[in-house]
Design a protein around this motif. Sequence first.
Motif, PDB file in Angstrom:
ATOM      1  N   THR A 130      35.131  39.209  39.004  1.00 34.49           N
ATOM      2  CA  THR A 130      35.806  40.290  38.292  1.00 34.49           C
ATOM      3  C   THR A 130      35.384  40.278  36.836  1.00 34.49           C
ATOM      4  OG1 THR A 130      37.688  40.026  39.765  1.00 34.49           O
ATOM      5  CG2 THR A 130      38.056  41.270  37.728  1.00 34.49           C
ATOM      6  N   PRO A 131      34.831  41.397  36.342  1.00 29.61           N
ATOM      7  CA  PRO A 131      34.435  41.431  34.934  1.00 29.61           C
ATOM      8  C   PRO A 131      35.674  41.313  34.037  1.00 29.61           C
ATOM      9  CG  PRO A 131      33.984  43.544  36.015  1.00 29.61           C
ATOM     10  CD  PRO A 131      34.567  42.632  37.038  1.00 29.61           C
ATOM     11  N   GLN A 132      35.521  40.544  33.006  1.00 32.15           N
ATOM     12  CA  GLN A 132      36.607  40.363  32.047  1.00 32.15           C
ATOM     13  C   GLN A 132      36.677  41.567  31.125  1.00 32.15           C
ATOM     14  OE1 GLN A 132      38.722  37.746  32.180  1.00 32.15           O
ATOM     15  NE2 GLN A 132      37.605  37.162  34.022  1.00 32.15           N
ATOM     16  N   ARG A 133      37.880  42.064  30.889  1.00 32.29           N
ATOM     17  CA  ARG A 133      38.045  43.170  29.953  1.00 32.29           C
ATOM     18  C   ARG A 133      37.917  42.648  28.538  1.00 32.29           C
ATOM     19  NH1 ARG A 133      43.291  46.496  31.485  1.00 32.29           N
ATOM     20  NH2 ARG A 133      44.021  44.993  29.985  1.00 32.29           N
TER      21      ARG A 133
END
Length: 149
Positions: A130-133
């Motif tokens: 999951t890409p980090q915001r």
Amino acid sequence: MAGLLKWLVWAMGAACVAIGVFHFALGIDSVPGEGAAGATVDSRERFYGAVFLGYGLAWIWAARQSPVPSAAVRWLAGIFLLGGVGRLLSMAFHGPPQGFQSVLTALELALPPVYFWLSAADERAVAARTPQRRTGPAGAGRRECDGTP
């Protein structure tokens, strides 16, 4: 590791459901040496079979989640470990059981540490994918409350 965890959780659930159904259906005939134990032990065996079936369904529920919830895996593995400790207490007070029961005791003591070790593997794998915001530097975009509108 996440794939191994999911497979082991599914396998544990399927095995527990199968064992629960077996004990529920056969009662005392499902336990070596218990054939003459009588109605009270048969009733208890069928009750425990139903509970074990539900325990297996809880494992399957956990396996179907994405990610596999580490807290649920740890709780379920802890219950399994407690069952193994119960068998050890029985051995201490009453001596060794039938041979297959000793094999089950070894599994009940050996598998929980594996589950504890792997418990967060799926959560870690999902987090890694999951890409980090990005929110910018600390405090960026935050309004200070100084009492002005």
